[in-house]
Enzyme design. Structure first.
Site, PDB file in Angstrom:
ATOM      1  N   THR A 191       0.823  -1.211   0.000  1.00 61.23           N
ATOM      2  CA  THR A 191       0.000   0.000   0.000  1.00 61.23           C
ATOM      3  C   THR A 191       0.858   1.264   0.000  1.00 61.23           C
ATOM      4  OG1 THR A 191      -1.513   1.265   1.406  1.00 61.23           O
ATOM      5  CG2 THR A 191      -0.094  -0.258   2.528  1.00 61.23           C
ATOM      6  N   ASP A 192       0.274   2.346  -0.470  1.00 63.10           N
ATOM      7  CA  ASP A 192       0.988   3.638  -0.414  1.00 63.10           C
ATOM      8  C   ASP A 192       1.076   4.177   1.013  1.00 63.10           C
ATOM      9  OD1 ASP A 192      -1.662   4.378  -0.042  1.00 63.10           O
ATOM     10  OD2 ASP A 192      -1.704   5.896  -1.628  1.00 63.10           O
ATOM     11  N   GLU A 193       0.282   3.595   1.937  1.00 63.14           N
ATOM     12  CA  GLU A 193       0.275   4.117   3.314  1.00 63.14           C
ATOM     13  C   GLU A 193       1.609   3.930   4.018  1.00 63.14           C
ATOM     14  OE1 GLU A 193      -3.110   3.441   5.729  1.00 63.14           O
ATOM     15  OE2 GLU A 193      -4.508   3.584   4.061  1.00 63.14           O
ATOM     16  N   LYS A 209       2.317  -3.369   7.234  1.00 69.70           N
ATOM     17  CA  LYS A 209       2.586  -3.546   5.799  1.00 69.70           C
ATOM     18  C   LYS A 209       4.034  -3.148   5.487  1.00 69.70           C
ATOM     19  CE  LYS A 209       0.084  -4.616   2.916  1.00 69.70           C
ATOM     20  NZ  LYS A 209      -0.348  -5.950   2.391  1.00 69.70           N
ATOM     21  N   TYR A 227      -1.717  -0.520  10.944  1.00 64.57           N
ATOM     22  CA  TYR A 227      -1.875  -1.186   9.643  1.00 64.57           C
ATOM     23  C   TYR A 227      -0.680  -0.892   8.748  1.00 64.57           C
ATOM     24  CZ  TYR A 227      -3.261  -1.612   4.737  1.00 64.57           C
ATOM     25  OH  TYR A 227      -3.275  -1.901   3.395  1.00 64.57           O
TER      26      TYR A 227
HETATM   27  P1  NAD Z   1      -9.709  -7.213   2.165  1.00 62.34           P
HETATM   28  O1  NAD Z   1      -9.704  -6.939   3.631  1.00 62.34           O
HETATM   29  O2  NAD Z   1     -10.929  -6.929   1.376  1.00 62.34           O
HETATM   30  O3  NAD Z   1      -9.367  -8.760   1.907  1.00 62.34           O
HETATM   31  C1  NAD Z   1      -8.359  -9.423   2.597  1.00 62.34           C
HETATM   32  C2  NAD Z   1      -8.537 -10.921   2.367  1.00 62.34           C
HETATM   33  O4  NAD Z   1      -7.492 -11.615   3.058  1.00 62.34           O
HETATM   34  C3  NAD Z   1      -9.856 -11.472   2.912  1.00 62.34           C
HETATM   35  O5  NAD Z   1     -10.463 -12.324   1.982  1.00 62.34           O
HETATM   36  C4  NAD Z   1      -9.445 -12.238   4.165  1.00 62.34           C
HETATM   37  O6  NAD Z   1     -10.290 -13.331   4.468  1.00 62.34           O
HETATM   38  C5  NAD Z   1      -8.042 -12.704   3.783  1.00 62.34           C
HETATM   39  N1  NAD Z   1      -7.214 -12.954   4.963  1.00 62.34           N
HETATM   40  C6  NAD Z   1      -7.056 -12.121   6.037  1.00 62.34           C
HETATM   41  N2  NAD Z   1      -6.265 -12.711   6.950  1.00 62.34           N
HETATM   42  C7  NAD Z   1      -5.890 -13.922   6.425  1.00 62.34           C
HETATM   43  C8  NAD Z   1      -5.078 -14.984   6.920  1.00 62.34           C
HETATM   44  N3  NAD Z   1      -4.502 -14.904   8.114  1.00 62.34           N
HETATM   45  N4  NAD Z   1      -4.902 -16.057   6.130  1.00 62.34           N
HETATM   46  C9  NAD Z   1      -5.506 -16.144   4.907  1.00 62.34           C
HETATM   47  N5  NAD Z   1      -6.303 -15.172   4.411  1.00 62.34           N
HETATM   48  C10 NAD Z   1      -6.496 -14.068   5.170  1.00 62.34           C
HETATM   49  O7  NAD Z   1      -8.449  -6.468   1.601  1.00 62.34           O
HETATM   50  P2  NAD Z   1      -8.250  -5.695   0.204  1.00 62.34           P
HETATM   51  O8  NAD Z   1      -8.730  -4.326   0.355  1.00 62.34           O
HETATM   52  O9  NAD Z   1      -8.739  -6.544  -0.892  1.00 62.34           O
HETATM   53  O10 NAD Z   1      -6.645  -5.632   0.167  1.00 62.34           O
HETATM   54  C11 NAD Z   1      -5.895  -6.699  -0.405  1.00 62.34           C
HETATM   55  C12 NAD Z   1      -4.425  -6.356  -0.320  1.00 62.34           C
HETATM   56  O11 NAD Z   1      -4.165  -5.158  -1.029  1.00 62.34           O
HETATM   57  C13 NAD Z   1      -3.914  -6.123   1.106  1.00 62.34           C
HETATM   58  O12 NAD Z   1      -2.624  -6.668   1.200  1.00 62.34           O
HETATM   59  C14 NAD Z   1      -3.878  -4.616   1.240  1.00 62.34           C
HETATM   60  O13 NAD Z   1      -2.894  -4.209   2.162  1.00 62.34           O
HETATM   61  C15 NAD Z   1      -3.530  -4.212  -0.186  1.00 62.34           C
HETATM   62  N6  NAD Z   1      -4.003  -2.885  -0.610  1.00 62.34           N
HETATM   63  C16 NAD Z   1      -5.325  -2.532  -0.462  1.00 62.34           C
HETATM   64  C17 NAD Z   1      -5.767  -1.302  -0.936  1.00 62.34           C
HETATM   65  C18 NAD Z   1      -7.201  -0.871  -0.826  1.00 62.34           C
HETATM   66  O14 NAD Z   1      -7.519   0.280  -1.138  1.00 62.34           O
HETATM   67  N7  NAD Z   1      -8.126  -1.744  -0.432  1.00 62.34           N
HETATM   68  C19 NAD Z   1      -4.854  -0.427  -1.540  1.00 62.34           C
HETATM   69  C20 NAD Z   1      -3.512  -0.806  -1.644  1.00 62.34           C
HETATM   70  C21 NAD Z   1      -3.108  -2.048  -1.192  1.00 62.34           C
HETATM   71  O1  DAU Z   2      -4.107   4.023   0.491  1.00 60.73           O
HETATM   72  C1  DAU Z   2      -4.342   2.651   0.391  1.00 60.73           C
HETATM   73  C2  DAU Z   2      -5.166   2.197   1.570  1.00 60.73           C
HETATM   74  O2  DAU Z   2      -6.470   2.707   1.373  1.00 60.73           O
HETATM   75  C3  DAU Z   2      -5.199   0.674   1.737  1.00 60.73           C
HETATM   76  O3  DAU Z   2      -3.913   0.208   2.012  1.00 60.73           O
HETATM   77  C4  DAU Z   2      -6.144   0.280   2.878  1.00 60.73           C
HETATM   78  O4  DAU Z   2      -6.236  -1.129   2.949  1.00 60.73           O
HETATM   79  C5  DAU Z   2      -7.498   0.861   2.581  1.00 60.73           C
HETATM   80  O5  DAU Z   2      -8.366   0.585   3.652  1.00 60.73           O
HETATM   81  C6  DAU Z   2      -7.406   2.383   2.368  1.00 60.73           C
HETATM   82  O6  DAU Z   2      -7.080   3.066   3.603  1.00 60.73           O
HETATM   83  P1  DAU Z   2      -7.788   4.439   4.031  1.00 60.73           P
HETATM   84  O7  DAU Z   2      -7.690   4.570   5.493  1.00 60.73           O
HETATM   85  O8  DAU Z   2      -7.336   5.562   3.204  1.00 60.73           O
HETATM   86  O9  DAU Z   2      -9.316   4.075   3.562  1.00 60.73           O
HETATM   87  P2  DAU Z   2     -10.724   4.316   4.275  1.00 60.73           P
HETATM   88  O10 DAU Z   2     -11.757   3.977   3.269  1.00 60.73           O
HETATM   89  O11 DAU Z   2     -10.805   3.676   5.627  1.00 60.73           O
HETATM   90  O12 DAU Z   2     -10.745   5.894   4.503  1.00 60.73           O
HETATM   91  C7  DAU Z   2     -10.617   6.793   3.413  1.00 60.73           C
HETATM   92  C8  DAU Z   2     -10.672   8.194   3.975  1.00 60.73           C
HETATM   93  O13 DAU Z   2     -11.998   8.441   4.481  1.00 60.73           O
HETATM   94  C9  DAU Z   2      -9.744   8.429   5.158  1.00 60.73           C
HETATM   95  O14 DAU Z   2      -9.254   9.760   5.099  1.00 60.73           O
HETATM   96  C10 DAU Z   2     -10.629   8.257   6.382  1.00 60.73           C
HETATM   97  C11 DAU Z   2     -11.976   8.759   5.872  1.00 60.73           C
HETATM   98  N1  DAU Z   2     -13.161   8.116   6.512  1.00 60.73           N
HETATM   99  C12 DAU Z   2     -13.232   6.756   6.498  1.00 60.73           C
HETATM  100  C13 DAU Z   2     -14.298   6.109   7.081  1.00 60.73           C
HETATM  101  C14 DAU Z   2     -14.377   4.604   7.104  1.00 60.73           C
HETATM  102  C15 DAU Z   2     -14.185   8.895   7.030  1.00 60.73           C
HETATM  103  O15 DAU Z   2     -14.131  10.133   7.006  1.00 60.73           O
HETATM  104  N2  DAU Z   2     -15.250   8.253   7.599  1.00 60.73           N
HETATM  105  C16 DAU Z   2     -15.342   6.898   7.662  1.00 60.73           C
HETATM  106  O16 DAU Z   2     -16.351   6.375   8.220  1.00 60.73           O
END
Ligand code: NAD
Ligand code: DAU
Length: 348
Positions: free
Chosen positions: A131-133, A160, A156
């Site tokens: 992730t970019d975080e 990562k 988190y």
């Molecule tokens: P998600 O939470 O929707 O899915 C995660 C999946 O991993 C789920 O199906 C869960 O059951 C599985 N999992 C969790 N713990 C596990 C374990 N111990 N063993 C086996 N499986 C397990 O997550 P996502 O949003 O699809 O993110 C997927 C990946 O991409 C992550 O590594 C996350 O850090 C990365 N990522 C997410 C975002 C985003 O915006 N969602 C952005 C950048 C990177």
């Molecule tokens: O940048 C990549 C990341 O983006 C991924 O690595 C993470 O897995 C993914 O969850 C996401 O993280 P964020 O924290 O940026 O996403 P989230 O949707 O939780 O929040 C987006 C923005 O909205 C953040 O500034 C917090 C704000 N927010 C979020 C929630 C859930 C609110 O204001 N209210 C809310 O209820």
């Protein structure tokens, strides 16, 4: 048939990646390893469950003995590792769950991969999705590049970052062929409604308050999930070993502006008077350690691999909203049960 392991394939991004690989590469057998946490949902990939080149395995990457035996049985030539605890707010209340899955789980996969190939890594690849975080927070100016120093602020992102460091260390120390990508915020179908966009879509449908953290002036760079899956496909096949690529949407939005846009489109789609949903906006207590701004410089993947997003934000958002409106059962299933407990703890 080449055996490829995809972890976390029942989750949001993983399900799009699994579908793409299963459909596009009949010469691969895709094994989807997922423990099915609250975020994992086999409904996300029910359309491909009977494909001949696909196998689902329910299992926990934190269980080293299980991971070792799986690798020794199948001798995976490629790994695409997405399984993770992924929600920042949950990492604030339960950091250890993130250490276990994101750090220990990644270590177990690296060790198992190293053990089965015993240094003979020719034609093998370990792809770590990050992730970019990990880069921390930007001020008003600038972009994250692949050389930006890591500076994670949440449990988190710290977990990562730790896993990214281990992947690189295994590359340097043991010559393990890895690729790593750091992506910005994804959105799209199958996104669990704890994250901003799907949570707010669900609340608008149900006329519930829209809890904007702090003053809403936080910025994220949004990418449609299928464009991320395309980038993952490209990096897995054509990325350079030991390289990192940033993936982003070229699409920065302040939360409050995004929420207002969402409200406007939802009013239209739901046949409500324009201005109805915006009244649901409620400013609530800020997220501790809230990163101000993320924005990705994706020029490396753009110039070296020719990737760029294929949809505009407006197109992607419309596809996303349409998906949620026509998949009410999916939404109902994931928001019944434990979801309500989480919601009450987080927002009330
Ligand atoms: P998600 O939470 O929707 O899915 C995660 C999946 O991993 C789920 O199906 C869960 O059951 C599985 N999992 C969790 N713990 C596990 C374990 N111990 N063993 C086996 N499986 C397990 O997550 P996502 O949003 O699809 O993110 C997927 C990946 O991409 C992550 O590594 C996350 O850090 C990365 N990522 C997410 C975002 C985003 O915006 N969602 C952005 C950048 C990177
Ligand atoms: O940048 C990549 C990341 O983006 C991924 O690595 C993470 O897995 C993914 O969850 C996401 O993280 P964020 O924290 O940026 O996403 P989230 O949707 O939780 O929040 C987006 C923005 O909205 C953040 O500034 C917090 C704000 N927010 C979020 C929630 C859930 C609110 O204001 N209210 C809310 O209820």
């Amino acid at each position: 048939m080449k055996k490829i392991l995809i972890t976390g394939g029942a989750g949001f991004i993983g399900s799009h990646v699994v579908r793409r690989f299963v459909k596009k590469y009949p010469q691969y057998h895709i094994f989807n390893l997922d423990v099915l946490t609250y975020a994992g949902n086999l409904e996300n990939i029910s359309d491909i469950e009977n494909e001949l080149n696909y196998t689902f395995i329910k299992g926990d990457i934190v269980d080293a003995a299980f991971v070792d035996s799986l690798f020794s049985e199948h001798q995976f030539e490629g790994v695409v590792h997405l399984a993770a605890e992924s929600h920042v707010d949950r990492s604030i209340t339960d950091p250890m769950a993130f250490v276990k899955t994101n750090v220990i789980g990644t270590m177990n996969l690296l060790n198992a991969f190293k053990t089965i190939w015993k240094g003979d890594f020719d034609g093998k690849r370990f792809y770590h999705i990050s992730t970019d975080e990990v880069y921390g927070s930007l001020g008003a100016e600038g972009l994250f590049t692949e050389t930006t120093a890591y500076d994670p602020n949440s449990p988190y992102s710290a977990s990562k970052a730790s896993s990214d460091h281990f992947v690189r260390a295994y590359g340097e120390t043991y010559g393990m062929p890895y690729v790593l990508t750091n992506c910005s915020n994804n959105y799209g179908p199958n996104h669990f409604p704890e994250k901003l966009i799907p949570l707010f879509i669900n609340n608008i449908i149900n006329n519930k308050p829209l809890p904007v953290y702090g003053d809403g002036n936080y910025t994220r760079d949004w990418l449609f999930v299928e464009d991320h899956a395309v980038a993952i496909d490209l990096v897995f096949h054509d990325g350079e070993n030991h390289e990192t690529y940033n993936i982003g949407g070229f699409n920065e939005w302040k939360n409050i502006d995004l929420v207002k846009l969402l409200c406007r489109i939802m009013d239209e789609k739901l046949g409500r008077v324009n201005g109805t949903s915006v009244k649901l906006i409620t400013y609530v207590k800020d997220r501790p350690g809230h990163d101000l701004r993320y924005a990705i410089d994706a020029s490396k993947i753009n110039t070296t691999l020719g990737w760029k997003p294929s949809v505009t934000f407006e197109q992607g958002l419309e596809k996303t909203i349409d998906w949620y409106l026509s998949n009410e059962e999916w939404l109902h299933n994931v928001t019944s049960g434990d979801y309500q407990n989480y919601y009450d703890k987080q927002y009330n």
